[in-house]
Design a protein around this motif. Sequence first.
Motif, mmCIF file in Angstrom:
data_model
loop_
_atom_site.group_PDB
_atom_site.id
_atom_site.type_symbol
_atom_site.label_atom_id
_atom_site.label_comp_id
_atom_site.label_asym_id
_atom_site.label_seq_id
_atom_site.Cartn_x
_atom_site.Cartn_y
_atom_site.Cartn_z
ATOM 1 N N VAL A 64 51.266 35.535 45.026
ATOM 2 C CA VAL A 64 51.136 36.462 44.029
ATOM 3 C C VAL A 64 49.623 37.077 44.203
ATOM 4 C CG1 VAL A 64 50.894 36.643 41.487
ATOM 5 C CG2 VAL A 64 52.394 35.005 42.373
ATOM 6 N N ARG A 65 49.570 38.338 44.140
ATOM 7 C CA ARG A 65 48.492 39.153 44.462
ATOM 8 C C ARG A 65 47.369 38.970 43.460
ATOM 9 N NH1 ARG A 65 47.058 44.673 43.360
ATOM 10 N NH2 ARG A 65 45.588 45.389 45.094
ATOM 11 N N ARG A 66 46.284 38.671 43.635
ATOM 12 C CA ARG A 66 45.088 38.737 43.027
ATOM 13 C C ARG A 66 44.492 39.980 42.810
ATOM 14 N NH1 ARG A 66 43.220 33.664 42.415
ATOM 15 N NH2 ARG A 66 43.320 32.039 44.124
ATOM 16 N N VAL A 67 44.353 40.458 41.501
ATOM 17 C CA VAL A 67 43.752 41.855 41.188
ATOM 18 C C VAL A 67 42.408 41.754 40.668
ATOM 19 C CG1 VAL A 67 44.131 43.883 39.696
ATOM 20 C CG2 VAL A 67 46.031 42.601 40.739
ATOM 21 N N THR A 68 41.309 42.237 41.433
ATOM 22 C CA THR A 68 40.006 42.105 40.903
ATOM 23 C C THR A 68 39.837 43.041 39.845
ATOM 24 O OG1 THR A 68 39.379 44.096 42.482
ATOM 25 C CG2 THR A 68 39.355 41.884 43.685
ATOM 26 N N LEU A 69 38.660 42.873 39.187
ATOM 27 C CA LEU A 69 38.363 43.605 38.194
ATOM 28 C C LEU A 69 37.870 45.067 38.585
ATOM 29 C CD1 LEU A 69 37.019 44.264 35.123
ATOM 30 C CD2 LEU A 69 34.908 43.568 36.073
ATOM 31 N N GLU A 70 37.542 45.132 39.708
ATOM 32 C CA GLU A 70 37.329 46.747 40.304
ATOM 33 C C GLU A 70 38.598 47.379 40.407
ATOM 34 O OE1 GLU A 70 35.723 43.830 41.505
ATOM 35 O OE2 GLU A 70 33.903 44.262 40.750
ATOM 36 N N ILE A 73 40.004 48.436 36.977
ATOM 37 C CA ILE A 73 39.203 49.393 36.228
ATOM 38 C C ILE A 73 40.028 50.917 37.160
ATOM 39 C CG2 ILE A 73 37.099 50.694 36.443
ATOM 40 C CD1 ILE A 73 35.762 47.914 36.186
ATOM 41 N N GLU A 74 40.184 50.723 38.519
ATOM 42 C CA GLU A 74 40.657 51.867 39.143
ATOM 43 C C GLU A 74 42.195 52.312 38.794
ATOM 44 O OE1 GLU A 74 40.697 51.203 43.411
ATOM 45 O OE2 GLU A 74 38.379 51.595 43.383
ATOM 46 N N GLN A 201 36.391 50.584 29.408
ATOM 47 C CA GLN A 201 35.099 49.946 28.885
ATOM 48 C C GLN A 201 35.284 48.415 27.955
ATOM 49 O OE1 GLN A 201 32.168 51.341 29.701
ATOM 50 N NE2 GLN A 201 33.611 52.699 30.577
ATOM 51 N N ALA A 202 36.458 48.241 27.510
ATOM 52 C CA ALA A 202 36.369 47.034 26.554
ATOM 53 C C ALA A 202 36.771 46.003 27.640
ATOM 54 C CB ALA A 202 37.874 46.975 25.732
ATOM 55 N N LEU A 203 37.575 46.223 28.827
ATOM 56 C CA LEU A 203 37.701 45.509 30.003
ATOM 57 C C LEU A 203 36.343 45.005 30.706
ATOM 58 C CD1 LEU A 203 39.803 43.792 31.840
ATOM 59 C CD2 LEU A 203 40.248 45.896 33.001
ATOM 60 N N ILE A 204 35.669 46.028 30.920
ATOM 61 C CA ILE A 204 34.612 45.712 31.700
ATOM 62 C C ILE A 204 33.649 44.774 30.677
ATOM 63 C CG2 ILE A 204 32.234 46.551 32.217
ATOM 64 C CD1 ILE A 204 33.899 49.235 33.098
ATOM 65 N N ASN A 209 31.052 39.484 29.466
ATOM 66 C CA ASN A 209 30.718 38.198 28.533
ATOM 67 C C ASN A 209 31.430 37.090 29.109
ATOM 68 O OD1 ASN A 209 29.698 40.081 26.785
ATOM 69 N ND2 ASN A 209 31.661 40.262 25.651
ATOM 70 N N ARG A 210 32.356 37.212 30.032
ATOM 71 C CA ARG A 210 32.890 35.885 30.690
ATOM 72 C C ARG A 210 32.013 35.550 31.900
ATOM 73 N NH1 ARG A 210 39.416 34.955 31.262
ATOM 74 N NH2 ARG A 210 39.818 35.443 29.097
ATOM 75 N N ALA A 211 31.507 36.314 32.670
ATOM 76 C CA ALA A 211 30.581 36.131 33.506
ATOM 77 C C ALA A 211 29.303 35.336 33.158
ATOM 78 C CB ALA A 211 30.292 37.348 34.394
#
Length: 213
Positions: A64-70, A73-74, A201-204, A209-211
Amino acid sequence: MSETDAYEALHGEIVAGELSPGERLVEEELAERLGESRGAVRAALLKLDHDGLVVRERNRGARVRRVTLEEAIEVLEARAALESLAAGYAALRRTDDELTELQSLIADMAKLHTAGELLAMSERNAALHRRILEISRHSVALDVCSRLHSQIVRFQFRTVLAPGRSPRSLSEHQAIVDAIATSDRRTAERAMHKHLNNVTQALISVASNRAAS
């Protein structure tokens, strides 16, 4: 079960998070669990690879592919462009029955919001976006956005839980449907673009907050 059934079953499990990012996908094990031939499972994995949900590596099989936050966003930025276009076309092309359907979805979202059923509200949100794409009759936007949405749906379920996000999301979707109702193409485009920018913006914010925690 056919190749199509195998694909739909695995697609649903990945999007729902039942198969985790990075998890290995062993053809023999999947074939036995799904009651299908390895050939059908292999074909389904190839299609999921094309969708960006699975990564196939030489001599190592699939996972299963991992999708990064970056990347997420794209994807949202790309969707903002395409779904804004689609919202504009939907404003021009929608029928009265289709408008009624969109308004019904908004009503469902409002009821779920009041009941505090935020994940169910997010599912209706996804259904609304899908119907706007379908109503637009813009085949390229529908095809591309369907694949893009599948890649980041797990991220989007997080955003609706962000403090204060759910009432804003409901208001933004109402504005999109109101513009479609008045056949106002430019306003529909702007409303959709604003909404998906706010989702980004909500996702960021959620990720930050998690980080920090």
